[in-house]
Scaffold this motif. Structure first.
Motif, PDB file in Angstrom:
ATOM      1  N   GLY A   1     -99.934   5.539 -31.271  1.00  0.00           N
ATOM      2  CA  GLY A   1     -99.009   5.821 -29.885  1.00  0.00           C
ATOM      3  C   GLY A   1     -99.863   6.081 -28.801  1.00  0.00           C
ATOM      4  O   GLY A   1     -99.394   5.616 -27.562  1.00  0.00           O
TER       5      GLY A   1
ATOM      6  N   PHE B   1     -95.824  10.702 -30.651  1.00  0.00           N
ATOM      7  CA  PHE B   1     -95.975   9.406 -30.842  1.00  0.00           C
ATOM      8  C   PHE B   1     -94.859   8.789 -30.068  1.00  0.00           C
ATOM      9  O   PHE B   1     -95.133   7.869 -29.243  1.00  0.00           O
ATOM     10  CB  PHE B   1     -96.048   9.058 -32.270  1.00  0.00           C
ATOM     11  CG  PHE B   1     -95.919   7.557 -32.598  1.00  0.00           C
ATOM     12  CD1 PHE B   1     -96.934   6.804 -32.521  1.00  0.00           C
ATOM     13  CD2 PHE B   1     -94.658   7.085 -32.746  1.00  0.00           C
ATOM     14  CE1 PHE B   1     -96.925   5.472 -32.779  1.00  0.00           C
ATOM     15  CE2 PHE B   1     -94.576   5.780 -33.272  1.00  0.00           C
ATOM     16  CZ  PHE B   1     -95.693   4.843 -33.105  1.00  0.00           C
ATOM     17  N   ARG B   2     -93.759   9.233 -30.089  1.00  0.00           N
ATOM     18  CA  ARG B   2     -92.384   8.629 -29.635  1.00  0.00           C
ATOM     19  C   ARG B   2     -92.520   8.655 -28.059  1.00  0.00           C
ATOM     20  O   ARG B   2     -92.220   7.592 -27.306  1.00  0.00           O
ATOM     21  CB  ARG B   2     -91.166   9.140 -29.933  1.00  0.00           C
ATOM     22  CG  ARG B   2     -90.815   8.819 -31.606  1.00  0.00           C
ATOM     23  CD  ARG B   2     -89.503   9.413 -32.001  1.00  0.00           C
ATOM     24  NE  ARG B   2     -89.199   9.042 -33.289  1.00  0.00           N
ATOM     25  CZ  ARG B   2     -89.273   9.789 -34.246  1.00  0.00           C
ATOM     26  NH1 ARG B   2     -89.833  11.305 -34.248  1.00  0.00           N
ATOM     27  NH2 ARG B   2     -89.161   9.765 -35.661  1.00  0.00           N
TER      28      ARG B   2
ATOM     29  N   ASN C   1     -95.365   9.009 -26.104  1.00  0.00           N
ATOM     30  CA  ASN C   1     -96.355   7.856 -25.993  1.00  0.00           C
ATOM     31  C   ASN C   1     -95.781   6.534 -25.866  1.00  0.00           C
ATOM     32  O   ASN C   1     -96.141   5.710 -25.151  1.00  0.00           O
ATOM     33  CB  ASN C   1     -97.511   8.102 -26.674  1.00  0.00           C
ATOM     34  CG  ASN C   1     -98.217   9.378 -26.332  1.00  0.00           C
ATOM     35  OD1 ASN C   1     -98.363   9.798 -25.132  1.00  0.00           O
ATOM     36  ND2 ASN C   1     -99.082   9.901 -27.283  1.00  0.00           N
ATOM     37  N   CYS C   2     -95.251   5.862 -26.910  1.00  0.00           N
ATOM     38  CA  CYS C   2     -94.561   4.862 -26.949  1.00  0.00           C
ATOM     39  C   CYS C   2     -93.718   4.426 -25.795  1.00  0.00           C
ATOM     40  O   CYS C   2     -93.638   3.427 -25.338  1.00  0.00           O
ATOM     41  CB  CYS C   2     -93.925   4.665 -28.237  1.00  0.00           C
ATOM     42  SG  CYS C   2     -94.938   4.531 -29.730  1.00  0.00           S
TER      43      CYS C   2
ATOM     44  N   ALA D   1     -90.977   1.941 -32.158  1.00  0.00           N
ATOM     45  CA  ALA D   1     -91.772   3.203 -32.613  1.00  0.00           C
ATOM     46  C   ALA D   1     -91.297   3.782 -33.767  1.00  0.00           C
ATOM     47  O   ALA D   1     -92.033   3.864 -34.877  1.00  0.00           O
ATOM     48  CB  ALA D   1     -91.323   4.386 -31.412  1.00  0.00           C
TER      49      ALA D   1
END
Length: 447
Positions: A34, A411-412, A414-415, A425
């Motif tokens: 990410g 993570f999502r 950041n993506c 993602a």
């Protein structure tokens, strides 16, 4: 002849039970990926990509161009650490994921290794890095070097050697060679230069180079860790480290399972202070603040507090990440210290500047740093009212870990920040759940 530290470590690494590190390895894979995506369009990531000369079979996450193993490790490591949003080992502090994961993924793609090999490499590499940071705590920083850069080179070599199933002699030579590749000064603190961002990537690619040289028959010093002119003598000004911290229980008791995953995109020791500021910010009118005083560990002052006037007015967004006054002001004013808090426009925000100028520190001689990262913020308001908040641990660390759901949400986000859509993602999250069960192939995540 008595076995050296690296010889003993080679044996222990070969016996390590990596299965019990799988959950942490998956979390590292998700977090690092990410962060690579979040940084993929930044000027420093694009400059690193441009500087990579050779193509090859290895993936630079979020980039269409495939690279050789060293280039992929350099770029992914630089991107993963570039926003200072990556994992941290609280006892070090060091950043293991941004070094070890890129190095091991690159060698696994190049050599078409299995997921089990990748898991073993990530586990051993991360463990070496975390444990090595405990041998002579604080001494590497005090000597003017970046522990992630110095110890990361050794960790990357160990991780790559493990993934490649090196025999003892080759493993020892890889570590010995890596010791002469270790580097990383902390002068980036002066003006917010980019070199800290590069340190994990450089360590990752150096680990691959060291392993390649060892496999080809090149010889490195057997006593690279503890020798009279070894790694700790050079970078920590001591050769009297506590070697049991590195070796005792290695591969059966995973110190690196306690890795902390950051909720904020700034310096590790700053995280609890931001939490304190956020809580106080919900109770008061920000404009009524007259003064902010924070208790701080002496070992953090030279990186995060001084020169105080400069830290109160960071010259750019990257320097702001290592400014306690700015990050605390962001916690008050913005209610967070995420990626959006560290743009060139945001760092010039008059509200943040005005409040950061009111923030100062006092040394707390009883602070438990580096064993614990604590926070304390005390505000004096107009009229003399005083309020304060304390936090005796880092949120996201061993005492209050982020859940898997929290990590996947990070993570999502950041993506999305890096321009990946939700479907891509989600596809990576599915891959991460089974990545260590089949051959490592990241080609689906080139763009």
């Amino acid at each position: 002849m008595k076995d050296s530290v690296s010889e003993r470590l080679a044996v222990l690494a070969g016996q390590a039970q990596a299965r019990s590190f799988r959950e942490t390895a998956e979390r590292l894979l998700v977090d690092v990926a990410g962060l690579c995506v979040a940084a993929r369009r930044t000027d420093y990531a694009l400059a690193t990509l441009k500087a990579c000369e050779s193509g090859g079979p290895c993936t630079a996450l979020g980039h269409a161009r495939a690279l050789d193993s060293a280039g992929a490790a350099l770029l992914n490591g630089t991107a993963a650490h570039g926003e200072d949003f990556d994992d941290t080992f609280e006892g070090g502090p060091v950043h293991a994921g941004a070094v070890v994961v890129p190095a091991v993924l690159a060698i696994c793609e190049r050599e078409k290794l299995s997921g089990a090999d990748a898991l073993a490499g990530i586990a051993v590499g991360a463990e070496v890095m975390c444990r090595a940071s405990l041998v002579a705590p604080k001494r590497i920083h005090q000597a003017g070097f970046h522990p992630t850069a110095v110890l990361g080179t050794m960790a990357a070599a160990a991780g790559v050697a493990t993934a490649l199933k090196f025999k003892k002699n080759d493993f020892v030579n890889a570590l010995g060679i890596a010791g002469s590749m270790a580097s990383g000064i902390i002068e980036y603190l002066a003006e917010g230069a980019w070199t800290k961002r590069m340190h994990p990537g450089w360590a990752a690619q150096s680990g691959i180079r060291a392993a390649d040289l060892a496999r080809a028959g090149f010889v490195g010093p057997r006593t690279v860790f503890e020798g009279t002119h070894g790694l700790y003598f050079g970078f920590a000004h001591t050769s009297d480290g506590d070697w049991d911290k590195l070796l005792e229980g290695f591969g059966s008791r995973w110190v690196a399972n306690a890795l902390a995953f950051k909720p904020y995109a700034c310096g590790t020791m700053t995280q609890p202070y931001v939490d304190c500021a956020r809580r106080l910010g919900k109770k008061i009118e920000i404009e009524s603040i007259e003064e902010v005083v924070c208790e701080a560990a002496e070992g953090t002052v030279h990186r995060l507090w001084e020169p105080l006037a400069d830290k109160q007015r960071p010259p750019n967004a990257y320097a702001a990440k290592f400014s306690q006054p700015y990050c605390i002001a962001a916690g008050f004013v913005l209610g967070h210290a995420g990626l959006e808090a560290f743009t060139e426009e945001r760092v010039r925000d008059p509200r943040l500047r005005a409040l950061a100028a009111k923030v100062r520190y006092e040394i707390d001689p009883g602070n438990p740093y580096p064993d614990e990262f604590t926070g304390h913020v005390r505000v004096t308001l107009r009229g003399g009212k005083v309020l304060e908040e304390r936090q005796d641990h880092m949120r996201g660390g061993a005492r209050e870990p982020l859940s898997r759901a929290d990590l996947e949400e990070k993570f999502r986000l950041n993506c999305a920040y890096g321009g990946w859509g939700a479907n891509r993602a989600d596809s990576f999250l599915l891959f991460a759940k089974t990545a260590f069960d089949s051959r490592i192939d990241l080609s689906a995540f080139r763009e």
